[in-house]
Design a protein around this motif. Structure first.
Motif, PDB file in Angstrom:
ATOM      1  N   VAL A  58       0.831  -1.202   0.000  1.00  0.00           N
ATOM      2  CA  VAL A  58       0.000   0.000   0.000  1.00  0.00           C
ATOM      3  C   VAL A  58       0.869   1.256   0.000  1.00  0.00           C
ATOM      4  O   VAL A  58       0.547   2.236  -0.693  1.00  0.00           O
ATOM      5  N   HIS A  59       1.967   1.255   0.746  1.00  0.00           N
ATOM      6  CA  HIS A  59       2.878   2.401   0.690  1.00  0.00           C
ATOM      7  C   HIS A  59       3.370   2.625  -0.735  1.00  0.00           C
ATOM      8  O   HIS A  59       3.435   3.764  -1.222  1.00  0.00           O
ATOM      9  N   GLU A  99       0.602   6.378  -6.927  1.00  0.00           N
ATOM     10  CA  GLU A  99      -0.598   7.177  -7.163  1.00  0.00           C
ATOM     11  C   GLU A  99      -0.282   8.670  -7.063  1.00  0.00           C
ATOM     12  O   GLU A  99      -0.800   9.487  -7.847  1.00  0.00           O
ATOM     13  N   ALA A 100       0.562   9.022  -6.115  1.00  0.00           N
ATOM     14  CA  ALA A 100       0.935  10.431  -5.962  1.00  0.00           C
ATOM     15  C   ALA A 100       1.772  10.906  -7.148  1.00  0.00           C
ATOM     16  O   ALA A 100       1.516  11.974  -7.729  1.00  0.00           O
ATOM     17  N   PHE A 148      -3.466  12.131  -3.140  1.00  0.00           N
ATOM     18  CA  PHE A 148      -3.129  11.663  -1.798  1.00  0.00           C
ATOM     19  C   PHE A 148      -4.432  11.341  -1.065  1.00  0.00           C
ATOM     20  O   PHE A 148      -4.747  11.936  -0.043  1.00  0.00           O
ATOM     21  N   GLU A 149      -5.184  10.406  -1.598  1.00  0.00           N
ATOM     22  CA  GLU A 149      -6.538  10.174  -1.104  1.00  0.00           C
ATOM     23  C   GLU A 149      -6.647   8.915  -0.266  1.00  0.00           C
ATOM     24  O   GLU A 149      -7.017   8.977   0.908  1.00  0.00           O
ATOM     25  N   GLN A 150      -6.367   7.759  -0.837  1.00  0.00           N
ATOM     26  CA  GLN A 150      -6.550   6.508  -0.125  1.00  0.00           C
ATOM     27  C   GLN A 150      -5.409   6.287   0.872  1.00  0.00           C
ATOM     28  O   GLN A 150      -4.262   6.631   0.620  1.00  0.00           O
ATOM     29  N   TYR A 151      -5.731   5.695   2.014  1.00  0.00           N
ATOM     30  CA  TYR A 151      -4.728   5.349   3.020  1.00  0.00           C
ATOM     31  C   TYR A 151      -3.839   6.559   3.345  1.00  0.00           C
ATOM     32  O   TYR A 151      -2.615   6.487   3.315  1.00  0.00           O
ATOM     33  N   PRO A 190       3.586  11.636   2.794  1.00  0.00           N
ATOM     34  CA  PRO A 190       4.053  10.967   1.573  1.00  0.00           C
ATOM     35  C   PRO A 190       5.561  10.827   1.392  1.00  0.00           C
ATOM     36  O   PRO A 190       5.985  10.221   0.412  1.00  0.00           O
ATOM     37  N   LEU A 191       6.394  11.367   2.288  1.00  0.00           N
ATOM     38  CA  LEU A 191       7.827  11.436   1.982  1.00  0.00           C
ATOM     39  C   LEU A 191       8.421  10.070   1.655  1.00  0.00           C
ATOM     40  O   LEU A 191       9.027   9.884   0.590  1.00  0.00           O
ATOM     41  N   ALA A 192       8.312   9.109   2.571  1.00  0.00           N
ATOM     42  CA  ALA A 192       8.924   7.792   2.340  1.00  0.00           C
ATOM     43  C   ALA A 192       8.292   7.099   1.137  1.00  0.00           C
ATOM     44  O   ALA A 192       8.985   6.412   0.372  1.00  0.00           O
ATOM     45  N   ARG A 193       6.993   7.282   0.950  1.00  0.00           N
ATOM     46  CA  ARG A 193       6.316   6.675  -0.198  1.00  0.00           C
ATOM     47  C   ARG A 193       6.857   7.237  -1.509  1.00  0.00           C
ATOM     48  O   ARG A 193       7.112   6.490  -2.469  1.00  0.00           O
ATOM     49  N   LEU A 194       7.027   8.540  -1.562  1.00  0.00           N
ATOM     50  CA  LEU A 194       7.563   9.154  -2.778  1.00  0.00           C
ATOM     51  C   LEU A 194       9.000   8.739  -3.011  1.00  0.00           C
ATOM     52  O   LEU A 194       9.422   8.465  -4.149  1.00  0.00           O
ATOM     53  N   TRP A 195       9.788   8.673  -1.946  1.00  0.00           N
ATOM     54  CA  TRP A 195      11.206   8.335  -2.063  1.00  0.00           C
ATOM     55  C   TRP A 195      11.385   6.894  -2.553  1.00  0.00           C
ATOM     56  O   TRP A 195      12.154   6.630  -3.478  1.00  0.00           O
TER      57      TRP A 195
END
Length: 564
Positions: free
Chosen positions: A55-56, A62-63, A69-72, A77-82
């Protein structure tokens, strides 16, 4: 008097002596860093995607792809984007099926292992950066010997290997809390605008790492107001107002940038609140008591909504398992103290407590900077204790690098004792051997006082079994092709994504043959009936896969009444 003349031959000799010394200075830390990377790579190669990782990754993609930045939205978002930077090519896909109170991963393309390598490797880089920062801090607060000793403990710390080898948010939060604390004490020594801007950048990134860092942000700003070169100032007229406000504004700007400069709108009209966010499928609409009508624009409104959701979630709590007991809400006050006692390596825990005691009793002349930095883990632990999230040691992972600094203080004390450094080197070796007992399954590590086969009686979830065992299960199935497997797996990924063919075992379902159950399902914390699979404990346990999947052989068909 004229200065002495240095001959060319003398300069050449001094240069030849200095260059090898500089190279040697970095050789040991570089070797330790290599050992750390090797262990991280070993972990990545052998551990399947954990519960939260898909999910991350999906939300990061998705971002990047849709600016959404809607679900979960329970994590910034930093770590997700990285971690998803190497996955921007459209061929990388993660299909998430939303469930009532969870999620299920039905497809990962092109394949889960290649995706894990790319996403997780980005987090390993953050782990290396944290190792360097801890080494650097110990070097400047104590000595080079203490720094090397601390780094030797760091690279054989199972939690620091595991949580910087998965694509999740705990590692980034740990890094940025420590970095902010370290840069803060450096700023205190020289309150230049360059360091002020650096601190503002770090604090903004820290907020973007995890919502639990918000109190650390407030603490850092308070320290900035109060600190002078040699003391804390309590007269508001003498506080560092200009630099603190500049840091605050820059941090807010960084958070806004992390949400791609989105601006949300909050409107209250005739008792109805409407919050709309860029690229969301629909706004949030709810009734409120406030009858005043107004409309306001909010930069990075997704951050505000995510933080509000986290507070609401904490108020209701989350299912947890602790020392054999299941709770639907958690909230045990002793949870994290016991987790630290069980999950931190005994050598690291003992040395850090000894270092703390030595500095408190003034047996060691520790710099004031140590105490300023220590306020961050102290506040973080206090807030974790009163929180209702009791689901894993990772929630107090930011304490660990600060504990290593106190272990470095012991090195300074031991230097005065004959044979002291040699004894500490021996302890570092024992710590490495202890960590290797669980290699490469570092996520499941418990210290030497816990039998690995019985750890599921004490703690589960991300302390032991976070869904990381599918690769080990696939190997087992290849080695035992004749066995028909019934599987109760705790994880978000459909085992078929990894090529596993097994009968999904329902709660209280009577079966016989080979039965494999995740440790977290044995504890039952997330099940309708927590004792659904405990009947298996009466049968022969033949193997434990990756410390997290228990293999039972049920020789006779079990009737319904025996499984209830």
């Amino acid at each position: 008097m004229a200065p002495p003349v240095t001959s060319q031959s003398t300069l050449t000799r001094l240069t030849r002596q200095t260059v090898p010394a500089v190279r040697t200075r970095w050789l040991f830390p570089a070797l330790l860093a290599l050992v750390y990377v090797v262990q991280c790579a070993w972990f990545i190669r052998t551990q399947s995607l954990t519960y939260d990782e898909p999910v991350h990754i999906a939300e990061g993609l998705e971002a990047w792809r849709h600016g959404r930045f809607e679900q979960y939205n329970d994590h910034p978002p930093l770590a997700r984007l990285w971690c998803t930077l190497p996955l921007l090519n459209p061929k990388w896909q993660v299909d998430v099926q939303q469930l009532a109170d969870a999620f299920h991963i039905t497809r990962i393309a092109p394949n889960p292992e290649a995706l894990a390598w790319r996403a997780r490797s980005m987090n390993v880089l953050l782990g290396l950066l944290l190792g360097w920062l801890v080494w650097r801090a110990a070097d400047q607060l104590f000595s080079r010997g203490a720094a090397n000793f601390v780094l030797a403990l760091f690279v054989f710390s199972p939690s620091l290997i595991a949580h910087f080898s998965i694509a999740a948010t705990d590692g980034a939060a740990t890094l940025l809390i420590f970095a902010a604390a370290w840069v803060l004490v450096r700023w205190r020594q020289q309150t230049s605008w360059r360091r002020t801007l650096l601190l503002g950048l770090l604090l903004g990134l820290m907020l973007l790492a995890k919502f639990s860092t918000a109190p650390m942000f407030v603490l850092a700003l308070l320290w900035m107001l109060l600190l002078s070169l040699d003391k804390a100032v309590f007269d508001p007229r003498l506080w560092n107002w200009s630099k603190t406000i500049a840091t605050l504004l820059l941090a807010i700007f960084v958070v806004w940038a992390g949400y791609f400069f989105h601006v949300s709108r909050l409107t209250v009209h005739d008792g109805t609140l409407t919050a709309s966010f860029p690229n969301w499928s629909e706004p949030i609409v709810k009734s409120v008591r406030n009858q005043r009508n107004f409309s306001v624009l909010i930069p990075a409104g997704e951050y505000v909504e995510g933080f509000r959701e986290l507070v609401r979630h904490n108020r209701h709590g989350q299912a947890a398992f602790f020392l054999g007991k299941v709770s639907s809400q958690g909230g045990w006050k002793l949870y994290y103290s016991v987790v630290i006692l069980l999950k931190w390596p005994s050598v690291v825990l003992g040395l850090s407590l000894l270092g703390l005691a030595l500095t408190l009793r003034r047996r060691l002349d520790a710099p004031n900077d140590v105490w300023i930095m220590s306020s961050f883990p102290a506040i973080y632990l206090a807030l974790a204790i009163v929180a209702r999230f009791n689901i894993g040691e990772r929630h107090v992972l930011p304490l660990y690098p600060f504990a290593l600094l106190f272990a470095g203080a012991v090195w300074e004390w031991a230097r005065r004792i004959r044979g002291g450094p040699a004894f500490l080197v021996l302890l570092a070796g024992l710590n490495a051997a202890d960590a290797m007992r669980y290699a490469p399954g570092y996520l499941s590590y418990f210290n030497v006082f816990v039998r690995p086969a019985e750890s599921f009686h004490l703690l589960t979830d991300s302390n032991l079994d976070w869904g990381q065992g599918l690769l080990a299960l696939r190997r087992y199935q290849h080695e035992h092709p004749q066995e028909q497997i019934s599987l109760s797996y705790f994880g978000s990924v459909n085992p078929a994504v990894y090529g596993i063919q097994a009968h999904p075992l329902g709660e209280n379902e009577p079966v016989y043959g080979t039965v494999i159950v995740s440790a977290t399902n044995l504890s039952g914390q997330f099940l309708t009936n927590p004792e659904s699979y405990r009947w298996l404990l009466q049968h022969e346990r033949t193997k434990i896969l990756d410390h997290s999947l228990y293999v039972f052989q049920v020789r006779d068909k079990v009737s319904d009444k025996h499984t209830r």
